[in-house]
Write an enzyme that holds these catalytic residues in place. Structure first.
Site, short mmCIF file in Angstrom:
data_model
loop_
_atom_site.label_atom_id
_atom_site.label_comp_id
_atom_site.label_asym_id
_atom_site.label_seq_id
_atom_site.Cartn_x
_atom_site.Cartn_y
_atom_site.Cartn_z
CG ASP A 65 77.56 38.75 22.07
OD1 ASP A 65 78.05 39.68 22.74
OD2 ASP A 65 78.21 38.12 21.20
CE LYS A 66 71.15 44.12 26.92
NZ LYS A 66 71.09 42.84 27.63
CB THR A 86 68.08 46.28 22.30
OG1 THR A 86 67.10 45.36 21.82
CG2 THR A 86 67.71 47.67 21.87
CG ASN A 111 65.71 41.24 31.15
OD1 ASN A 111 66.06 42.40 30.92
ND2 ASN A 111 64.93 40.55 30.32
CG PHE A 115 67.54 48.92 25.74
CD1 PHE A 115 67.11 47.60 25.67
CD2 PHE A 115 66.75 49.90 25.14
CE1 PHE A 115 65.94 47.26 25.02
CE2 PHE A 115 65.57 49.57 24.49
CZ PHE A 115 65.16 48.25 24.42
CB SER A 140 67.90 44.24 18.54
OG SER A 140 66.83 44.81 19.27
CB SER A 176 62.41 46.48 26.01
OG SER A 176 62.93 46.38 27.32
CG ASN A 178 63.16 45.81 31.46
OD1 ASN A 178 62.35 45.72 32.37
ND2 ASN A 178 63.65 44.76 30.82
CB THR A 179 63.44 51.64 27.73
OG1 THR A 179 64.67 50.91 27.71
CG2 THR A 179 63.73 53.09 27.35
CE LYS A 217 62.30 40.57 20.91
NZ LYS A 217 63.67 40.25 21.33
CB THR A 245 56.29 37.99 21.90
OG1 THR A 245 56.58 36.99 22.90
CG2 THR A 245 55.07 37.55 21.12
CG ASN A 246 60.81 42.26 24.03
OD1 ASN A 246 61.49 41.73 24.90
ND2 ASN A 246 61.20 43.35 23.40
CB THR A 247 60.37 39.89 28.33
OG1 THR A 247 60.51 41.31 28.33
CG2 THR A 247 61.71 39.26 28.00
N GLY A 299 59.85 31.06 25.00
CA GLY A 299 59.56 29.76 25.61
C GLY A 299 59.91 28.56 24.77
CB THR A 321 64.87 31.79 28.71
OG1 THR A 321 64.76 33.22 28.76
CG2 THR A 321 64.76 31.24 30.11
#
Length: 340
Positions: A65-66, A86, A111, A115, A140, A176, A178-179, A217, A245-247, A299, A321
């Site tokens: 829920d960003k 985040t 994913n 962000f 975050s 992350s 992804n950035t 994080k 942890t993160n992904t 996990g 997840t």
């Protein structure tokens, strides 16, 4: 069981199996019905960490829920706390779609959202309208994609200033995948500058009172040596805790049927991350003598995973997840197991 047999199957078929559209639809429903839901379905098991009292130790991880659209619903579903974001200083659409993939047999998700959020000021305005929550709120914060890495510090500090009065704690997302360039902020020199400015900003915003907790994080892909260096910097600036942890960028532990999706870029979460996340928590706990509070995430799909994460040294837990695959009943099951 009803969720897994009926509800999950229906959700996973919705919108032709488009995971992101299903997520948006579900979030929209929760946003509408949340204020009307009864509070009290969670297991009461109070725990205090980094100066914040939590009604139970099971929280909702960032990413679900960003923009804080459904906050009353998460409390009603039994969570002991929720982390939004985040969020970034500047609003941004995130990466091109598709960017969210279910790996069903592995009970995992990949994913590369990037962000996607409405920005720190928009979140602050929503939280102002909503007023105090019934459970603690974590926020975050991350770097805007349009901001060069060399200007990242002010980007984080701007988000902290905008949201400081609304959060019970703040998570600094430097992990992350992804950035572009973000994970480089975990390096000693970059992290030293970032945490130095963030803690100074938070101290100023506290206006002589107690500074609100700042947590870092980290990625599961760091070596033990890199984590140890990171912990030294965190200790120097009296960081309140760690989120581990993160992904992961790794693809170990995936079922054969999910190998086609394994090549998708992005961070992997879910059951394949269970063991590594627990290892990182255990390492951090050992390195800090159990003195640094840890939020364990990665996990956690059932009560046994939760107990083992706590045994490894986590003070609090977050799910994401596992919640998608197991449903709201997972929160109560974990809460009961931990209380027992």
């Amino acid at each position: 069981m009803l969720y897994e047999r009926v509800v999950r199957k229906a959700l996973f078929r919705m919108h032709g199996g488009d995971a992101e559209r299903v997520h948006e639809t579900t979030l929209g429903v929760l946003a509408r019905v949340g204020p009307a839901l009864r509070f009290g379905t969670g297991v009461r098991d109070e725990h205090t960490a980094f100066g914040v009292r939590f009604p139970n130790r099971v929280g909702l991880a960032a990413g679900m829920d960003k923009d804080g659209r459904a906050l009353p619903a998460w409390a009603a579903l039994g969570f002991g706390f929720v982390e939004v974001g985040t969020v970034t200083r500047h609003p941004q659409p995130g990466n091109p779609r598709p960017r969210l993939f279910r790996l069903r047999e592995s009970e995992a998700i990949i994913n590369r959202m990037g962000f996607n959020n409405a920005g720190a000021q928009a979140l602050a305005a929503r939280l102002e309208r909503l007023g105090p929550l019934r459970i603690p709120l974590g926020v975050s914060i991350g770097k805007s994609k349009v901001t060069p890495v060399e200007d990242a510090v002010e980007d984080y500090c701007a988000s902290l200033r905008a949201l400081y009065r609304h959060g019970d704690y703040f998570a600094v997302n430097i992990s992350s995948p992804n950035t572009p360039g973000l994970r480089g902020l975990q390096d000693r020199e970059a992290l030293t500058e970032l945490l130095g400015e963030l803690t100074a900003t938070a101290t100023g915003l506290a206006r002589g009172g107690t500074r609100k907790p700042i947590l870092v994080k980290i990625a599961p892909d760091l070596t033990d040596g890199a984590i140890a260096e990171l912990l030294e910097v965190c200790a120097r600036y009296e960081v309140s805790g760690l989120i581990a942890t993160n992904t992961t960028l790794g693809r170990d532990g995936l079922a054969a049927s999910d190998q086609v999706l394994a090549g998708e870029a992005g961070g992997l979460s879910g059951r394949p991350l269970t063991e590594r996340a627990r290892e990182v928590v255990a390492f951090v706990s050992k390195e800090t003598g159990g003195k640094l509070p840890i939020i364990g995430v990665g996990g956690i799909s059932g009560p046994d995973d939760a107990r083992r994460m706590i045994d490894a040294g986590a003070d609090l837990l977050q799910v994401y997840t596992g919640f998608i695959y197991r449903g709201p009943g997972l929160i109560r099951e974990i809460g009961k197991a931990l209380r027992a």
